[in-house]
Design a protein around this motif. Structure first.
Motif, PDB file in Angstrom:
ATOM      1  N   ASN A   1       4.062  -2.168  -9.914  1.00 37.01           N
ATOM      2  CA  ASN A   1       5.323  -2.797 -10.246  1.00 37.01           C
ATOM      3  C   ASN A   1       5.350  -4.068  -9.198  1.00 37.01           C
ATOM      4  O   ASN A   1       6.143  -3.829  -8.073  1.00 37.01           O
ATOM      5  N   VAL A   2       5.180  -5.032  -9.397  1.00 39.93           N
ATOM      6  CA  VAL A   2       4.746  -5.970  -8.490  1.00 39.93           C
ATOM      7  C   VAL A   2       6.196  -6.678  -8.335  1.00 39.93           C
ATOM      8  O   VAL A   2       6.545  -7.024  -7.030  1.00 39.93           O
ATOM      9  N   ASP A   3       7.101  -6.671  -9.197  1.00 46.72           N
ATOM     10  CA  ASP A   3       8.587  -7.058  -8.920  1.00 46.72           C
ATOM     11  C   ASP A   3       9.197  -6.359  -8.097  1.00 46.72           C
ATOM     12  O   ASP A   3      10.132  -6.808  -7.237  1.00 46.72           O
ATOM     13  N   TYR A   4       9.038  -4.863  -8.137  1.00 44.62           N
ATOM     14  CA  TYR A   4       9.793  -4.012  -7.256  1.00 44.62           C
ATOM     15  C   TYR A   4       9.280  -4.184  -5.799  1.00 44.62           C
ATOM     16  O   TYR A   4       9.811  -4.239  -4.912  1.00 44.62           O
ATOM     17  N   GLU A   5       7.924  -4.594  -5.756  1.00 47.96           N
ATOM     18  CA  GLU A   5       7.097  -4.641  -4.287  1.00 47.96           C
ATOM     19  C   GLU A   5       7.710  -5.843  -3.690  1.00 47.96           C
ATOM     20  O   GLU A   5       7.948  -6.083  -2.663  1.00 47.96           O
ATOM     21  N   ARG A   6       7.860  -6.741  -4.487  1.00 50.74           N
ATOM     22  CA  ARG A   6       8.475  -8.005  -3.932  1.00 50.74           C
ATOM     23  C   ARG A   6       9.821  -8.116  -3.525  1.00 50.74           C
ATOM     24  O   ARG A   6      10.373  -8.460  -2.200  1.00 50.74           O
ATOM     25  N   SER A   7      10.601  -7.369  -4.230  1.00 52.68           N
ATOM     26  CA  SER A   7      11.899  -7.026  -3.961  1.00 52.68           C
ATOM     27  C   SER A   7      11.942  -6.329  -2.405  1.00 52.68           C
ATOM     28  O   SER A   7      12.973  -6.773  -1.645  1.00 52.68           O
ATOM     29  N   LEU A   8      11.078  -5.267  -2.178  1.00 56.44           N
ATOM     30  CA  LEU A   8      11.052  -4.604  -1.076  1.00 56.44           C
ATOM     31  C   LEU A   8      10.833  -5.792  -0.075  1.00 56.44           C
ATOM     32  O   LEU A   8      11.096  -5.659   1.285  1.00 56.44           O
ATOM     33  N   ASN A   9       9.612  -6.316  -0.156  1.00 56.77           N
ATOM     34  CA  ASN A   9       9.254  -7.458   0.681  1.00 56.77           C
ATOM     35  C   ASN A   9      10.386  -8.200   1.312  1.00 56.77           C
ATOM     36  O   ASN A   9      10.516  -8.668   2.459  1.00 56.77           O
ATOM     37  N   ARG A  10      11.236  -8.677   0.407  1.00 54.70           N
ATOM     38  CA  ARG A  10      12.535  -9.598   0.415  1.00 54.70           C
ATOM     39  C   ARG A  10      13.347  -8.885   1.636  1.00 54.70           C
ATOM     40  O   ARG A  10      13.710  -9.557   2.464  1.00 54.70           O
ATOM     41  N   ILE A  11      13.564  -7.709   1.300  1.00 57.64           N
ATOM     42  CA  ILE A  11      14.455  -6.906   2.303  1.00 57.64           C
ATOM     43  C   ILE A  11      13.664  -7.043   3.834  1.00 57.64           C
ATOM     44  O   ILE A  11      14.557  -7.229   4.631  1.00 57.64           O
TER      45      ILE A  11
ATOM     46  N   LYS B   1       0.916  -1.224   0.036  1.00 54.41           N
ATOM     47  CA  LYS B   1      -0.106  -0.196   0.073  1.00 54.41           C
ATOM     48  C   LYS B   1       0.761   1.155  -0.045  1.00 54.41           C
ATOM     49  O   LYS B   1       0.635   2.212  -0.823  1.00 54.41           O
ATOM     50  N   ALA B   2       1.853   1.287   0.812  1.00 56.05           N
ATOM     51  CA  ALA B   2       3.030   2.298   0.786  1.00 56.05           C
ATOM     52  C   ALA B   2       3.494   2.867  -0.382  1.00 56.05           C
ATOM     53  O   ALA B   2       3.585   3.852  -0.651  1.00 56.05           O
ATOM     54  N   LEU B   3       4.019   1.813  -1.032  1.00 56.24           N
ATOM     55  CA  LEU B   3       4.519   1.931  -2.467  1.00 56.24           C
ATOM     56  C   LEU B   3       3.626   2.244  -3.364  1.00 56.24           C
ATOM     57  O   LEU B   3       3.750   3.241  -4.180  1.00 56.24           O
TER      58      LEU B   3
END
Length: 756
Positions: free
Chosen positions: A577-587, A562-564
Motif C-alpha cells: 500500500n504505497v500511498d499509506y507508506e508515503r502518508s506515514l513517511n510524511r508524518i 519494511k516495518a509496515l
C-alpha cells in the motif's frame, strides 16, 4: 574470547579487514568473527545465499588474501570464528549444484543434496520454480520465458544445466517449472522461512554433510578456523545428530556456537556438544533488566488511549499471526506435511488433519523440539501438551482435535517415516515462530518497541527483576556468547537504550506524544503507525551529529516501509500500500522538519540522556564482565542507532574509531566515551584471560534497584554494581585492596572494582 563481528561483502573485503586488524587489536579484540565467506549470489551483502560451498567468495577474497589474513591474525595472537550455513543454499542460476537439477531432475548428480519432494502428486518428477512476475503464459507471450536444451531463460537469467545449448530446442520437458513467485501452493522444495530464493539442503545425509563442509573443514585442519558459528541450527532435520557429527569432525579444540533462539526460561538441550549460543538470550535478558517496569501500566494506558484499541492479549496475538501464516504463507508446506502424515494416522485424525496441524504448530511455545526416535520424552510431550492447551484457550473449536493428535503422538514409537515426518513438522515449527513473532507480531505491537527484539517477548506480563537476572546467568553456559547487537537485531543497542530510558520518563513521553498529535493532522494513518514513527525517532535521532549527516529521513523511510510490510496489516510485501507508506513517511518528515516538534524531540532526548547513556554503558559492562564471551557487532563502538537490516550493514568508519581511542571524548554526546569504556573492559579481559574464563558468579544483595555480583578465581576478585536509575550512586566494596576500573567518568550508577 572477545569477538568482533564482520559483515563481508564486495564493499568490505578480507583485504580491508587485514587493514583493520591493528585497530581491532588495540580495541581489545582477540577473535575476528566473520560472516559466511563461501561463494554467494552475485552482489550479496550478507553471504547467507551460498551458491558454491566448495570455494571462497570471489567478491570478498582471494586464496592469497585469505591465507594472509590468517597469517596476520596468528602474528598478533588473534583467532578466527567462521559463520557457516548448513541448512540452505541460494536458489540461483549460478548455484553450481542446482545446475545438475535443471539438467537431469531427480537423477542429477547433486539433486539429492536439495530438500525437494520429487513425488509431489501435482509435480511428479518436476520442481516448482517461483521466479516469475506474472503467469507463465503472459511472461512467455512477452518473450521473457524461453525453453531450450537443458535450460530456460527467465527474463535475464539463464537457469541451465552444465550441457545446456541455448540455440537448440528442448529435447524433453524441463525438470523445473517456472511459475509466479506468489504461486507457492504446490511448493515442493523446503524454503528458508518464506524466502523463495533460498532452498533447504538435506544435510542429514552423510554425503551432503561432507560436501557442504569440505572447504570449512579444510580451513579447520589448517588451523585457520578456531571457532564455528552455526547458522539457523533449528532449520536442520535433526540438529542433535548434526551437532554430534560436527563435533566429531572438528574435534574438541574447536569452539562451536549455534544461532539458537531460546524463549524466556528455555534451556539448550543438555546433550548438544556445543559451547553455547550466539547470545540472543543474553541480549533479551539485559534489555528487560534495563527497562523500568514500574511504568508498565502508564505505557499500556497511553498506548490504548492513543490507538483507541484495547491492548492486545500478546500470546493470543502471536497465536493468531502464526495461524494466519501457516494457513496462507506456509500453505504449501502445510499441505506437504498433511500428505505425509495421512497414511500413518488413524481415520479419526485424518478428518480434520490440516487444521489440526495448523493449530498445533501455531500454538507451539518454543521454536521446536528435537525428537530422535522412540517415544516422546517427558519434555517433548510437555511442550506438545502446552501447545494443545493454548489451542483450547485461543481456538476452542479445534482444541479437542489437537488434544487427540497429541494423545496419539504420546503413544507412538517414532522410527523411519514417522520420525522423519515428526522432525519435518519441527522444521516448519521454527520458521513459523520466527515469521509469526519476529517478522509479524513485532511489527504490529508497539507498546514498548524496544522489547520487540529477537529472542525476547513484548508481553507486558513478562518481567525480569534483578534476582531473575542472577538466575538467568547461573543457568546458562558460562562459555556462551554475550551479544547486545547482531546483524539480526531489530534496532541498534543504543536505540534500545533510548527507548529503555523512556520508561523512566513516562510523563515527559506522554507530553511529547500529545504535542505531536495536537500539532499534526495524522488522520491519513492509523494512530498505531504514528506511535511507531515517534518511537523510531527516539531510537534513531542522533544527538552527536546532525540529522542530515545521519541521513535520517531516507533511512527512516526505508525502515517504516519494511516495518509496515512485515506487519501485514497496513501494507504487505506481496501487495504494498504505497500511498499509506508515503502518508506515514510524511508524518515522520513533518516531525523532523517542524521547528517546534523537532525542538521538543531534542529537548526530550537531552532530558532522558543521562539514563540513556547509563543504560548504554551498563550494556557494555554486562556484556564484558558477566560470565560468557562478549561479542561486538561491527561499528557498535559508536552510538548504535541503526534500524533493522540492511541499515545495520552500513559502512563503518574505522579511522574515526581509531581517533576516539587516541583522543577521547569532547562532550557528553561524543561516542568516544563508549568506545573507550569498551576498550577498557576488553583489554582487562585480555590481561586476565584465565580469570574471565573460569571465575564463578556470586550474586550480591543490593536490593531491587541495583544489580551487583562478585566473580572470583585464583585469589582474584571482580565486583560489579549497576544501578537501574542513572542518579543512584553505587557503593564501593567494603573489603580492602580493590581498584576501581569503571570510574565516575562513566556515571555514579556504575561501579567496577578489581582485586589482583
Amino acid at each position: 574470547m572477545n569477538t568482533y563481528r564482520i559483515q563481508f561483502h564486495a564493499g568490505f573485503t578480507v583485504r580491508q579487514l587485514i587493514d583493520t586488524l591493528d585497530y581491532l587489536e588495540e580495541l581489545g579484540i582477540d577473535t575476528v568473527y566473520g560472516s559466511p565467506i563461501l561463494a554467494a549470489s552475485p552482489g550479496s551483502t550478507h553471504g547467507y545465499d551460498v551458491i558454491d560451498p566448495t570455494i571462497l567468495n570471489p567478491e570478498v577474497t582471494t586464496e592469497e588474501d585469505w591465507g594472509r589474513l590468517h597469517e596476520e591474525l596468528h602474528r598478533r595472537g588473534m583467532r578466527y570464528m567462521q559463520d557457516i550455513v548448513p541448512n540452505h543454499t541460494a536458489l540461483h542460476p549460478a548455484n553450481a549444484w542446482f545446475k545438475t537439477v535443471v539438467q537431469d531432475g531427480p537423477e542429477g548428480t547433486y539433486a539429492g543434496h536439495f530438500d525437494i519432494d520429487w513425488a509431489h502428486p501435482r509435480l511428479s518428477g518436476r520442481m516448482l520454480l517461483p521466479v516469475l512476475g506474472d503467469t507463465p503464459e503472459r511472461v512467455r507471450e512477452q518473450g521473457q520465458l524461453r525453453e531450450y536444451k537443458h535450460g530456460v531463460q527467465v527474463y535475464d537469467n539463464y537457469w541451465e544445466g552444465p550441457d545446456a545449448d541455448r540455440d537448440a530446442a528442448p529435447e524433453r520437458e524441463l525438470p523445473i517449472k517456472p511459475v509466479h513467485w506468489q504461486a507457492v501452493t504446490d511448493i515442493n522444495y523446503r524454503r528458508f522461512f518464506t524466502v523463495n530464493e533460498l532452498i533447504g539442503m538435506r544435510t542429514e545425509e552423510r554425503r551432503v554433510y561432507e560436501d557442504m563442509h569440505e572447504r570449512t573443514f579444510a580451513d579447520v585442519e589448517m588451523g585457520r578456523i578456531h571457532y564455528l558459528r552455526v547458522d539457523h541450527v533449528d532449520g536442520l532435520l535433526d540438529p542433535t545428530t548434526y551437532l554430534r557429527r560436527l563435533r566429531e569432525s572438528v574435534g574438541p579444540q574447536v569452539g562451536v556456537y549455534i544461532e539458537k533462539i531460546l524463549e524466556p526460561g528455555e534451556q539448550l538441550p543438555a546433550d548438544w556438544p556445543v559451547d553455547g549460543t550466539t547470545g540472543y538470550d543474553f541480549l533479551a535478558a539485559v534489555n528487560r533488566l534495563l527497562t523500568n517496569e514500574d511504568s508498565s501500566s502508564a505505557f499500556s494506558d497511553l498506548y490504548e488511549e492513543l490507538t483507541h484499541e484495547p491492548l492486545a492479549d500478546y500470546p493470543a496475538l502471536v497465536f493468531r499471526n502464526k495461524l494466519m501464516l501457516v494457513r496462507e504463507h506456509f500453505s504449501g508446506e502445510l499441505d506437504n506435511l498433511v500428505r505425509r502424515w495421512e497414511p500413518l494416522v488413524p481415520e479419526e485424525l485424518r478428518q480434520d488433519l490440516r487444521e489440526t496441524l495448523a493449530h498445533w504448530l501455531a500454538a507451539f511455545p518454543v521454536y521446536r523440539i528435537y525428537p530422535s526416535g522412540g517415544p516422546l520424552t517427558d519434555h517433548e510431550l510437555a511442550v506438545c501438551m502446552e501447545a494443545a492447551t493454548a489451542v483450547t484457550e485461543y481456538s476452542p473449536e479445534q482444541g479437542r482435535h489437537v488434544l487427540a493428535w497429541v494423545n496419539w503422538l504420546a503413544h507412538q514409537e517414532f522410527a523411519g517415516e514417522s520420525l522423519e515426518y515428526l522432525q519435518r513438522s519441527q522444521q516448519l515449527s521454527g520458521p513459523l515462530m520466527a515469521k509469526g513473532v519476529e517478522d509479524t507480531t513485532f511489527y504490529q505491537f508497539w507498546r514498548e518497541a524496544h522489547l520487540n527484539e529477537v529472542g525476547s517477548s513484548a508481553d507486558p506480563r513478562d518481567r525480569l527483576l534483578v534476582r531473575d537476572f542472577h538466575h538467568f546467568i547461573a543457568e546458562r553456559p558460562a562459555s556462551s556468547m554475550n551479544a547486545t547487537a547482531t546483524h539480526d537485531t531489530k534496532r541498534g543497542e543504543d536505540g534500545r537504550a533510548f527507548l529503555q530510558a523512556l520508561t523512566f520518563y513516562p510523563t515527559e513521553w506522554r507530553a511529547f506524544v500529545e504535542q505531536v498529535m495536537n500539532t499534526l493532522d495524522t488522520s491519513a494513518v492509523r494512530p498505531r503507525g504514528v506511535y511507531l514513527v515517534l518511537q523510531s525517532l527516539v531510537a534513531g535521532f542522533p544527538l552527536h551529529k546532525s540529522v542530515e549527516e545521519a541521513n535520517l529521513h531516507e533511512r527512516l523511510h526505508a525502515y517504516l516501509e519494511k516495518a509496515l510490510r512485515e506487519g501485514k496489516e497496513m501494507s504487505d510485501w506481496a501487495d504494498p500500500n504505497v500511498d499509506y507508506e508515503r502518508s506515514l513517511n510524511r508524518i515522520a518528515d513533518q516531525v523532523l522538519d517542524h521547528t517546534g516538534l523537532r525542538t521538543s524531540l531534542q529537548h526530550l532526548l537531552r532530558e532522558i540522556w543521562p539514563q540513556t547513556r547509563h543504560n548504554s554503558f551498563a550494556q557494555v559492562v554486562l556484556k564484558c564482565l558477566c560470565p560468557g564471551n562478549p561479542d561486538v557487532y561491527q561499528g557498535t563502538e559508536s552510538w548504535d542507532l541503526s534500524f533493522v537490516d540492511p541499515d545495520n550493514r552500513r559502512p563503518v568508519d574505522y579511522a574515526k574509531r581509531r581517533r576516539w581511542l587516541e583522543e577521547g571524548p569532547e562532550d557528553t554526546y561524543d561516542p568516544a566515551r563508549k568506545a573507550r569504556l569498551l576498550q577498557l573492559l576488553l583489554q582487562l579481559r585480555r590481561r586476565y584471560p584465565d580469570f574471565f574464563a573460569r571465575a564463578d558468579y556470586e550474586p550480591l544483595s543490593e536490593g531491587d534497584e541495583v544489580l551487583a555480583f562478585r566473580r572470583s578465581f585464583g585469589g582474584q576478585q571482580l565486583v560489579v554494581k549497576l544501578a537501574k536509575r542513572a542518579g543512584t550512586r553505587v557503593q564501593r566494596p567494603g573489603e580492602e585492596g580493590f581498584h576501581r576500573i569503571v570510574t565516575d567518568a562513566y556515571g555514579a550508577g556504575l561501579g567496577v572494582w578489581f582485586r589482583k
